[in-house]
Design a protein around this motif. Sequence first.
Motif, PDB file in Angstrom:
ATOM      1  N   PHE A  84     -13.293  -7.722  -8.473  1.00 53.13           N
ATOM      2  CA  PHE A  84     -13.372  -6.939  -7.198  1.00 53.13           C
ATOM      3  C   PHE A  84     -14.541  -5.802  -7.603  1.00 53.13           C
ATOM      4  N   LYS A 105      -2.425   8.623 -13.600  1.00 56.12           N
ATOM      5  CA  LYS A 105      -2.533   7.501 -13.657  1.00 56.12           C
ATOM      6  C   LYS A 105      -2.647   6.686 -15.267  1.00 56.12           C
ATOM      7  N   ILE A 111      -3.862  -6.974  -6.840  1.00 54.38           N
ATOM      8  CA  ILE A 111      -4.901  -6.074  -6.758  1.00 54.38           C
ATOM      9  C   ILE A 111      -4.380  -4.931  -5.956  1.00 54.38           C
ATOM     10  N   THR A 112      -3.803  -5.056  -4.788  1.00 55.64           N
ATOM     11  CA  THR A 112      -3.491  -3.958  -3.745  1.00 55.64           C
ATOM     12  C   THR A 112      -2.957  -2.889  -4.393  1.00 55.64           C
ATOM     13  N   GLY A 113      -1.775  -2.903  -5.287  1.00 58.79           N
ATOM     14  CA  GLY A 113      -1.162  -1.688  -6.000  1.00 58.79           C
ATOM     15  C   GLY A 113      -2.169  -1.383  -7.257  1.00 58.79           C
ATOM     16  N   VAL A 157       0.798  -1.307   0.040  1.00 59.78           N
ATOM     17  CA  VAL A 157      -0.120  -0.035  -0.063  1.00 59.78           C
ATOM     18  C   VAL A 157       0.785   1.141   0.177  1.00 59.78           C
ATOM     19  N   LEU A 216      -5.069  -1.260  -7.787  1.00 62.50           N
ATOM     20  CA  LEU A 216      -6.378  -0.412  -7.475  1.00 62.50           C
ATOM     21  C   LEU A 216      -5.885   0.896  -7.597  1.00 62.50           C
ATOM     22  N   PHE A 217      -4.805   1.144  -6.892  1.00 68.38           N
ATOM     23  CA  PHE A 217      -4.154   2.819  -6.722  1.00 68.38           C
ATOM     24  C   PHE A 217      -3.581   3.235  -8.253  1.00 68.38           C
ATOM     25  N   PRO A 224      -8.369  -9.056 -11.762  1.00 66.05           N
ATOM     26  CA  PRO A 224      -8.328  -8.956 -10.263  1.00 66.05           C
ATOM     27  C   PRO A 224      -9.394  -7.715  -9.978  1.00 66.05           C
TER      28      PRO A 224
END
Lengths: 264, 288
Positions: free
Chosen positions: A222, A129, A203-205, A112, A207-208, A218
């Motif tokens: 989600f 992004k 997915i953790t990174g 994160v 999504l950012f 993923p």
Amino acid sequence: MRGWGWQAIRAWTLLVYAFMFLPIAVVVLLSFNANQFGSFPMTGFSLQWFVELSQNDAILRAFRTSLLLGALTAAISTTLGVLASLALVRYRVPGENIISTMLIAPILVPEVVLAVALLLFLNFLSLPKSFPLLLMGHVIFTLPFVLLVVQARLVSIRRDVEEAAMSLGASPMQTFFQITLPLLMPAVLAGALFAFTISFDDITGTLFWKPGGVETVPTQIFAMLRNSISPEINALGTVMILITVGLPLLGLAIARKINQKSGA
Amino acid sequence: MSVEARERKQPWILLTPALTSVTLLLFVPLLFIVVYSFWLRTATGADDPGFHLDNWQKALGDAFYRDILLSTLRIAAITTFFCALMGYPAAYFIARSKGNKAILLLLLMLPFWISYIIRTMSWINILGVSGALNSALMALGVITEPIQMLYNEATVILGLIHYLLPFMVLNVFVSLDGIDTNLEDAANSLGATRWQSFLNVTLPLSLPGLAAGGLLCFVLGAGTYITPLVLGGPRDAMFANLVFEAIITQLNWPLGSALSLMLLAVLGVLVMIYNRYLGMTQLMKGLG
């Protein structure tokens, strides 16, 4: 000689494996369910969810994005990892420990935090992004894994073989491409596969970093989970499992076959 | 250029791409968010650069953030405890079993290859209102109405255990597998019972693996925000969820920076304590 204590440990282990695999087995089971809501009870065998999956544009787009992202991530981070491993294993580099720690750092920092730092910094540089940002992020957190896999293998390749090639007149380049690289190939492939799978699963990174409208598999799952539990998710899960488990197993099988042939 | 000079330069050429990437994509960004955390997001949505302590005052002083940080650490600790409890005997069984060790290990590695989001959501199929457990209980006549078992702290912990258990088993296995079984036999032949020789010989020798697995479970568990989003209710947010909220939803990036750094500091201290006493090599063994 092994008494009830061992039996108890065996039973415990069985339960742990059941705990690990039952939920996943249920995903696969439900993905073939004929029930119109895709939930229990099972009413028969059907491929309807896979058919719907193959007609869902959003999911197909996500698949293409994930495959491209995974492939590029694997290519770049394997290249970086192999070069760095060569330097760390084959040369005496001053400050080797610090360099190793620096290169491993991406897995020591919580994902994160890494995601936030990279996103905000590149945004500050007016790089919003985008797909390249996503790619850079994936490269940076898969690099340590490639490095660990390749280094471990490189240590076991004997220097003598390389020195023999060089003493017979091969240039360092020739030696690398004709001697070291072929010997290192299993580790290179394993590292690339590792990088691909980690990227494909992340997915953790992601999504950012992902720009609006772009989804990987993923993040697509989600997003679908947040709306409602659609039965297609189980089918998608089954496909994901086939890809991320099947691919390495296939690789393993091929590697075995090659080994057998060259061994005979 | 002399041969020696080339020999000296070559490794740096090989290292440059990787080192540059890590520096530009990790270290510089980390330094940047340190600076950024002192900026201020104004009501208009613009950043006011400068030296403001507001974000840090909020992050460190506000009871809301403190409570969630504490509950995050508690959830990570409970998860780690259960991973150890479930994982140690399993790792012991694999390490000491004769014969099919390779298959057992492969099975253990499989979850690593199965997507985290799939493994997390798979529990909805089990515990959801129309999930396996409710269906089974209704079919057996134990209940007439499905029970909502999901979306609470317990299911968050369950999901985390399911995600992190393989890390624990693998690390413990690596250290158990490296212990010479002759040591146990020696203890036994000197009159120790199996249980005594386990407690006095095997267990202490496997502690580095247990610690490495524990650290991984704790750090990975405390840094997650996906599991609470999928398996938790609205009140089960963990600290990383606050970071996600601040960055993605509220777009308060300076505050998000301060919160990320707080998480990094807390988990970083743990990693450093671990490194001080056990070193990083054990951890790398389990990962590689």
